[in-house]
Design a protein around this motif. Structure first.
Motif, PDB file in Angstrom:
ATOM      1  N   SER A 126       0.866  -1.183   0.000  1.00 43.45           N
ATOM      2  CA  SER A 126       0.000   0.000   0.000  1.00 43.45           C
ATOM      3  C   SER A 126       0.900   1.229   0.000  1.00 43.45           C
TER       4      SER A 126
ATOM      5  N   TYR B 130       0.842   3.465   2.285  1.00 43.84           N
ATOM      6  CA  TYR B 130       1.300   3.592   3.679  1.00 43.84           C
ATOM      7  C   TYR B 130       2.564   2.754   3.882  1.00 43.84           C
TER       8      TYR B 130
ATOM      9  N   CYS C 165       1.357   8.908   7.096  1.00 46.04           N
ATOM     10  CA  CYS C 165       2.314   7.806   6.914  1.00 46.04           C
ATOM     11  C   CYS C 165       3.711   8.307   6.572  1.00 46.04           C
TER      12      CYS C 165
ATOM     13  N   ASP D 109       5.214  12.522  -2.379  1.00 43.83           N
ATOM     14  CA  ASP D 109       4.071  11.609  -2.254  1.00 43.83           C
ATOM     15  C   ASP D 109       3.000  12.094  -3.226  1.00 43.83           C
TER      16      ASP D 109
ATOM     17  N   GLY E 149      -2.550  -0.794  -3.478  1.00 45.30           N
ATOM     18  CA  GLY E 149      -1.105  -0.955  -3.520  1.00 45.30           C
ATOM     19  C   GLY E 149      -0.406   0.382  -3.543  1.00 45.30           C
TER      20      GLY E 149
HETATM   21  C1  LIG Z   1      -3.936   7.719   0.988  1.00 45.60           C
HETATM   22  C2  LIG Z   1      -2.585   8.284   1.123  1.00 45.60           C
HETATM   23  C3  LIG Z   1      -1.480   7.471   1.373  1.00 45.60           C
HETATM   24  C4  LIG Z   1      -1.617   6.014   1.667  1.00 45.60           C
HETATM   25  O1  LIG Z   1      -1.926   5.273   0.521  1.00 45.60           O
HETATM   26  P1  LIG Z   1      -2.683   3.876   0.702  1.00 45.60           P
HETATM   27  O2  LIG Z   1      -2.381   3.171  -0.571  1.00 45.60           O
HETATM   28  O3  LIG Z   1      -4.117   4.189   0.913  1.00 45.60           O
HETATM   29  O4  LIG Z   1      -2.056   3.210   1.884  1.00 45.60           O
HETATM   30  C5  LIG Z   1      -0.236   8.037   1.390  1.00 45.60           C
HETATM   31  N1  LIG Z   1      -0.080   9.369   1.208  1.00 45.60           N
HETATM   32  C6  LIG Z   1      -1.113  10.181   0.991  1.00 45.60           C
HETATM   33  C7  LIG Z   1      -0.877  11.630   0.790  1.00 45.60           C
HETATM   34  C8  LIG Z   1      -2.398   9.669   0.957  1.00 45.60           C
HETATM   35  O5  LIG Z   1      -3.436  10.489   0.789  1.00 45.60           O
END
Ligand SMILES: *Cc1c(COP(=O)(O)O)cnc(C)c1O
Length: 373
Positions: A111, A113, A139, A207, A236
């Motif tokens: 994921s 995260y 995260c 990110d 993922g």
């Molecule tokens: C949702 C999100 C994540 C985590 O992604 P997932 O695939 O849902 O675990 C990481 N960074 C940001 C900015 C997010 O909004």
């Protein structure tokens, strides 16, 4: 006879404090459907709180790809990719993602995260410094803390502040930010940030959870992570970067090494999503047009992404407006502390390719009515 007295008392105490703070959260059974539709307690609703920006999560093509992959490869990966051997879909997906980002290599994680909490501690540790935007996702903060590096936080998008924090930073510098901020929908000044990092020999990692597939920007960052769980409609995470860095992550990122690989149906649906993104760029255009139209209707500044925050302030008022919207048939969840800072409770409204113009106008009408009451 197990003695659970102290455990349940502990939980009850914490629950009481959460309730007092208005921060007790519950799950609401909801069935999500195609084109931004949802069903809750027997009622049909239009969802404006999904990150399914291209409306791909219920797309028949992704569903077919997932079904086929389940038939061909089964539904579980069996173990970590390093143990069972790597299924072919991982590599296909990584090759496609690296090409899409214009970077050398890619590693797919369980994921987004997991990608962040595995990658950041693999890059820096005790004696190093992380300089990060205050509004970076939970995260990224978690990954930074796990790394043991010194953490310095700059005011949101304030590059002068970021630079001041870099001055006497010990060890290697790692700079973290989002491309599109998840709760505010605004963008990071990537070009300037890239130049700043260049000057200070800092590594920039971005990110792109909310940009991927919707709002692709020129990005100078050598390390770019994102998620397949939002616009890609699947699940993922990924990290793209120089080949040696990705190679190193394969041995060092604990959230890759010590966790089971993604199921083949999930990988296949993400691959299918990339096909749809390439073939139908108008999907992202529709979501952006909806956001722009909505902002015009409400007299809000033009949006920078498909995320439009409507800051309400008081938690209780945000909750009340959200409830009134649901009554009118629109799902817009109130976002409140600790997800966002105290006093900035908001409605976070997101637009998807599957919404119609009538959906957007309906929401604008209902919201104007709710805001007046
Ligand atoms: C949702 C999100 C994540 C985590 O992604 P997932 O695939 O849902 O675990 C990481 N960074 C940001 C900015 C997010 O909004």
């Amino acid at each position: 006879m197990r003695s659970l007295g102290s455990l349940t008392r502990y939980a009850e105490g914490r629950l009481e404090r959460l309730r007092d703070a208005g921060q007790h959260r519950t799950l609401k059974p909801t069935r999500r459907m195609a084109e931004g539709r949802a069903e809750r307690a027997g009622r049909g609703l239009i969802s404006f709180c999904d990150n399914d920006y291209l409306s791909l999560s219920c797309d028949p093509r992704l569903i077919a790809a997932a079904s086929q992959a389940a038939e061909q490869f089964g539904v579980g990966a069996g173990a970590s990719r390093l143990i069972t051997g790597d299924g072919p879909l991982n590599e296909q997906l990584e090759t496609r993602l690296a090409a899409k980002k214009g970077l050398e290599a890619c590693r797919v994680f369980g994921s987004g995260y997991l990608a962040n909490i595995g990658t950041i501690p693999a890059l820096v540790g005790k004696g190093d410094t992380i300089v990060m935007d205050a509004l970076s996702h939970a995260c990224m903060h978690a990954g930074a803390r796990l790394s043991g590096a010194e953490i310095r936080i700059f005011r949101h998008n304030d590059l002068a502040h970021a630079e001041a924090l870099m001055g006497d930073a010990p060890g290697q510098l790692l700079v973290l930010t989002e491309t599109v901020f998840s709760m505010d929908g605004d963008l990071a000044p990537l070009a300037d940030l890239g130049a700043l990092c260049e000057r200070h020999d800092a590594w920039l990692m971005t990110d792109d959870a909310h940009g991927f597939g919707v709002l692709e920007q020129d990005n100078p960052a050598p390390l770019q992570m994102g998620t397949l769980s939002k616009a890609a409609g699947a699940y993922g995470g990924y990290v793209c970067g120089p080949a040696p860095v990705i190679d190193m992550l394969t041995s060092r990122a604990r959230s890759l090494v010590y966790t089971t690989g993604l199921p083949a149906p999930v990988l296949a649906s993400a691959l299918s999503a990339l096909d749809v993104m390439d073939a139908e760029p108008e999907r992202a255009g529709r979501a952006k047009a909806h956001a722009a139209h909505f902002c015009k209707r409400l007299g809000l500044p033009a949006p920078e992404s498909v995320i439009v925050p409507l800051i309400i302030g008081e938690e209780a008022r945000a909750m009340a407006i959200s409830a009134e919207l649901e009554e009118a048939g629109y799902l817009v969840t109130a976002i409140r502390p600790p997800t966002v800072p105290q006093g900035t409770s908001r409605l976070r409204i997101t637009f998807c390719a599957g919404h119609s113009q009538a959906d957007v106008d309906g929401l604008a009408d209902a919201l104007q009515k709710a805001l007046r009451s």
